[in-house]
Design an enzyme around this catalytic site. Structure first.
Site, short mmCIF file in Angstrom:
data_model
loop_
_atom_site.label_atom_id
_atom_site.label_comp_id
_atom_site.label_asym_id
_atom_site.label_seq_id
_atom_site.Cartn_x
_atom_site.Cartn_y
_atom_site.Cartn_z
N GLY A 41 11.44 1.59 -9.41
CA GLY A 41 11.87 2.52 -10.38
C GLY A 41 10.31 3.11 -11.15
CE1 TYR A 92 5.54 6.63 -3.26
CE2 TYR A 92 7.08 7.35 -4.36
CZ TYR A 92 6.58 6.32 -3.83
OH TYR A 92 6.32 5.18 -4.50
CB ALA A 140 -1.01 0.02 1.08
#
Length: 239
Positions: free
Chosen positions: A178, A147, A82
């Site tokens: 990536g 993030y 998640a």
């Protein structure tokens, strides 16, 4: 991986309704495991076991882990897939957006580990934990402070818990993808996608199935002595 290698194993996957989580659940099924989705939304495959779980909430995670133990008899694998992002340069990033990202990406990982480790350590051969990070947790990226910080936090968390749980036979690792091709990233402006593609060495974006295959490697026999590590799946973006 052999279709029998994870036969009889029970795996909990956070974010099972997302593209990467769904790919991991599919790969687990293909390897013979029972993959259980932990998410606020049902999984894409209606046949996949699901516990409605808000990983930001301690009581919700505790209830889901207890439910897995009761319904499936224990837990062998935990995969935290998640994740959310709220992008802006740091001086324009709201406190609410910062907190939202940390709640899902990092606090969620902590809560899952907090309640999963007692189940995993009960296994005779220990258990496996894989946290899905990002190369931006290692390198940073413009506009992604929340993030990137949350994904960097996963590395420190994994290395610490690997030390704490290793004596119980539990391995803990991070997979850092990536740019992964998903419906969400496909909707990003073309120039942004092309810039990311130009960073790769293979000229190909990572697919959700690539992330899933790497996570399964760490959960199989080949990963039994790998712990506290970061494994990148990025088509060479970070090189």
């Amino acid at each position: 991986m052999s279709g029998e290698e994870l036969r009889g194993k029970v795996a909990a996957v956070s974010g099972g309704s997302g593209a990467i989580g769904a790919a991991i659940l599919s790969a687990l099924h293909g390897a013979g495991a029972t993959g259980v989705s932990l998410d606020v939304a049902p999984p894409q495959n209606s046949a996949t076991p699901w516990f409605a779980c808000d990983i930001r909430n301690d009581d919700s995670v505790a209830a889901a882990m207890a439910g897995i133990g009761e319904r499936h008899g224990g837990l062998d694998i935990l995969i935290h897939a998640a994740g959310i992002a709220r992008d802006a340069v740091v001086w324009k990033l709201s406190v609410e957006d910062w907190d939202a990202v940390q709640q899902v990406n990092l606090r969620g990982a902590f809560l899952l580990l907090r309640h999963a480790i007692p189940l995993l350590r009960a296994n005779e051969d220990g258990g496996r934990v894989v946290l899905i990070g990002s190369i931006n947790g290692s390198r940073g990226k413009f506009g992604t402070s929340a993030y990137s910080a949350s994904k960097a936090g996963l590395v420190g968390l994994a290395k610490t818990v690997a030390r704490e749980a290793g004596k119980f036979g539990v391995t803990v690792n991070v997979v850092e993808p990536g740019w992964v091709r998903t419906p969400l990233t496909d909707a990003v402006p073309e120039q942004v996608r092309q810039a990311a593609l130009a960073e790769t060495l293979t000229g190909k974006f990572v697919e959700p199935a690539d992330v899933a295959a790497t996570a399964l490697f760490l959960c199989g026999s080949g990963g039994r002595r790998i712990t506290g590590q970061v494994l990148r799946v990025d088509s060479g973006q970070l090189v």
